[in-house]
Design an enzyme around this catalytic site. Structure first.
Site, short mmCIF file in Angstrom:
data_model
loop_
_atom_site.label_atom_id
_atom_site.label_comp_id
_atom_site.label_asym_id
_atom_site.label_seq_id
_atom_site.Cartn_x
_atom_site.Cartn_y
_atom_site.Cartn_z
N HIS A 112 3.59 -51.08 -41.67
CA HIS A 112 2.19 -50.74 -41.17
C HIS A 112 2.15 -49.34 -40.63
O HIS A 112 3.50 -49.13 -40.04
CB HIS A 112 1.98 -51.80 -39.93
N GLY A 148 13.31 -49.11 -35.29
CA GLY A 148 12.39 -49.82 -34.10
C GLY A 148 11.43 -50.75 -34.80
O GLY A 148 10.59 -51.20 -34.26
N GLN A 149 11.57 -50.94 -36.41
CA GLN A 149 10.63 -51.95 -36.73
C GLN A 149 10.95 -53.62 -36.42
O GLN A 149 11.98 -53.81 -36.45
CB GLN A 149 10.92 -51.85 -38.25
N ASP A 185 -3.41 -53.56 -32.05
CA ASP A 185 -1.98 -53.99 -31.70
C ASP A 185 -2.26 -55.21 -30.60
O ASP A 185 -2.85 -54.76 -29.57
CB ASP A 185 -1.15 -52.87 -31.44
N HIS A 234 1.22 -47.32 -37.19
CA HIS A 234 0.92 -47.28 -35.95
C HIS A 234 -0.03 -46.16 -35.80
O HIS A 234 0.15 -45.17 -35.83
CB HIS A 234 1.89 -47.22 -34.84
N ASN A 243 7.46 -46.98 -38.28
CA ASN A 243 8.76 -47.61 -37.92
C ASN A 243 9.51 -48.25 -38.95
O ASN A 243 9.07 -49.20 -39.62
CB ASN A 243 8.80 -48.40 -36.47
#
Ligand code: 5GP
Ligand code: ZN
Length: 114
Positions: free
Chosen positions: A100, A93-94, A30, A102, A87
């Site tokens: 994806h 919260g995307q 990230d 996390h 998310n």
């Protein structure tokens, strides 16, 4: 999806620190890590979010998590524990609309996440 940042990372047309790839998924660091280990595991296939996962994507979505578990073992965050989250949508919260996972570890995470 030419304008999708994660599609472009998967195609290696924009740079990222890729740590794993196979035929169907890619994992990379990230850009703005929130823990000492913070990887993103994405399908090569563009899916905007978990909302777009169809029955035909079941093995692919499962693979995102088994690859996440393998990377957690490799990064040695599995004994203490870690978080693997998706998310989804605005309230989830995307911010990047390519599915994806996390994979985060190396510190304690609280619940609920806020
Ligand atoms: P979301 O908020 O959609 O769940 O997570 C998106 C994640 O992608 C964030 O953690 C953010 O730091 C990361 N990110 C956004 N743009 C880039 C990029 O260009 N490269 C990398 N490696 N990560 C990115
Ligand atoms: Zn994409």
């Amino acid at each position: 999806m030419e304008d999708c940042i994660f599609c472009r990372i998967a195609q290696r047309t924009i740079p990222a620190r890729i740590v794993f790839e196979d035929e169907t998924v890619v994992a990379f660091e990230d850009l703005n890590p929130q823990a000492s280990v913070h990887l993103l595991v994405i399908p090569r296939k563009h899916l905007g979010s978990l909302k777009d996962a169809a029955p035909e994507d079941e093995a692919l979505v499962g693979h995102l998590f088994t690859v996440s578990a393998r990377l957690a073992r490799e990064r040695q965050i599995d004994s203490k524990g870690y978080r693997a989250v998706i998310n989804t949508g605005e309230w989830g919260g995307q911010t990047v609309f390519h599915l994806h996972v996390h994979l985060m570890g190396g510190r304690i995470f609280h619940w609920p996440p806020g």
